[in-house]
Design an enzyme around this catalytic site. Structure first.
Site, PDB file in Angstrom:
ATOM      1  N   PHE A   8       0.850  -1.196   0.000  1.00  0.00           N
ATOM      2  CA  PHE A   8       0.000   0.000   0.000  1.00  0.00           C
ATOM      3  C   PHE A   8       0.883   1.243   0.000  1.00  0.00           C
ATOM      4  O   PHE A   8       1.728   1.425   0.875  1.00  0.00           O
ATOM      5  CB  PHE A   8      -0.889  -0.011   1.258  1.00  0.00           C
ATOM      6  N   GLY A  11       2.106   7.824   0.097  1.00  0.00           N
ATOM      7  CA  GLY A  11       2.931   9.035  -0.005  1.00  0.00           C
ATOM      8  C   GLY A  11       3.607   9.045  -1.366  1.00  0.00           C
ATOM      9  O   GLY A  11       2.940   8.983  -2.408  1.00  0.00           O
ATOM     10  N   GLU A  87      13.200   3.727   1.676  1.00  0.00           N
ATOM     11  CA  GLU A  87      12.393   4.168   2.819  1.00  0.00           C
ATOM     12  C   GLU A  87      13.187   4.100   4.136  1.00  0.00           C
ATOM     13  O   GLU A  87      12.596   4.066   5.210  1.00  0.00           O
ATOM     14  CB  GLU A  87      11.131   3.287   2.924  1.00  0.00           C
TER      15      GLU A  87
HETATM   16  C1  SIN Z   1       4.535   5.558   0.977  1.00  0.00           C
HETATM   17  O1  SIN Z   1       4.511   6.308   0.019  1.00  0.00           O
HETATM   18  O2  SIN Z   1       3.720   4.615   1.046  1.00  0.00           O
HETATM   19  C2  SIN Z   1       5.539   5.677   2.080  1.00  0.00           C
HETATM   20  C3  SIN Z   1       5.928   7.063   2.399  1.00  0.00           C
HETATM   21  C4  SIN Z   1       6.705   7.802   1.329  1.00  0.00           C
HETATM   22  O3  SIN Z   1       7.657   7.239   0.767  1.00  0.00           O
HETATM   23  O4  SIN Z   1       6.356   8.936   1.019  1.00  0.00           O
END
Ligand code: SIN
Length: 180
Positions: A8, A11, A87
């Site tokens: 999922f 962001g 991440e």
């Molecule tokens: C995401 O996008 O699911 C994680 C947060 C990000 O990398 O902005």
């Protein structure tokens, strides 16, 4: 891992999924909201001058809309390896229950990256105006922090997601950038 998984994204993974996936599908998670409460020192800021990126926070009765991606079993290990690196600034992989919005809603178990309060880059709550001011002043190796917010807001609108927190920060940023 020897089975396909759904990841999922809520962001940057909504608007920049730079990994191999077999399928994608709009999805929601229940009991969570998207918040610009995670600091970024490796993508949209630098150590000592962090930018702000999103994480998921628990909120009873809430729903967060994002994009889910299906990764084939054969690609899971290299993909998760690359995503763990991307991440690495405080996010941890968690399992989560997702609803995939296919022709009919389908519930599946998936994975998601979450920046929990105990991670060293976590910044926590702030007013939308202050978050916007911090974003406008922040830049990191992946580019200006405002780009992250504006691209996310645009992608959420494309998904039909109603996210007042993101949209309010977006409008403060546009106002601040126009005054620069
Ligand atoms: C995401 O996008 O699911 C994680 C947060 C990000 O990398 O902005």
């Amino acid at each position: 891992m020897n089975e396909d998984i759904w990841i999922f994204g809520y962001g940057s993974l909504v608007w920049r999924p730079d990994f191999k996936f077999a399928e994608k599908c709009p999805a929601t998670v229940n009991g969570m909201v998207r918040r610009f409460w995670q600091g970024s020192t490796d993508h949209r800021g630098i150590p000592g001058k962090p930018g702000r990126v999103v994480t998921l926070e628990t909120k009873v009765g809430a729903t967060c809309r994002g994009m889910a991606y299906k990764i084939n079993a054969a690609d899971v290990n290299p993909t998760i390896g690359a995503l763990n690196f991307r991440e690495k600034g405080g996010y941890r992989l968690e399992t989560i229950k997702l609803t995939l919005h296919m022709s009919e809603p389908v519930s599946v178990k998936g994975i998601v990256y979450i920046g929990k309060p105990e991670n060293p880059n976590y910044l926590g709550p702030e007013t939308s105006k202050r978050i916007a001011a911090q974003v406008v002043e922040s830049i990191g190796p992946s580019g200006p922090n405002y780009e992250y917010v504006l691209r996310l807001a645009e992608a959420l609108r494309d998904l039909g997601a109603h996210d007042p927190h993101v949209f309010e920060i977006e409008s403060f940023i546009i106002e601040m950038l126009c005054k620069k």
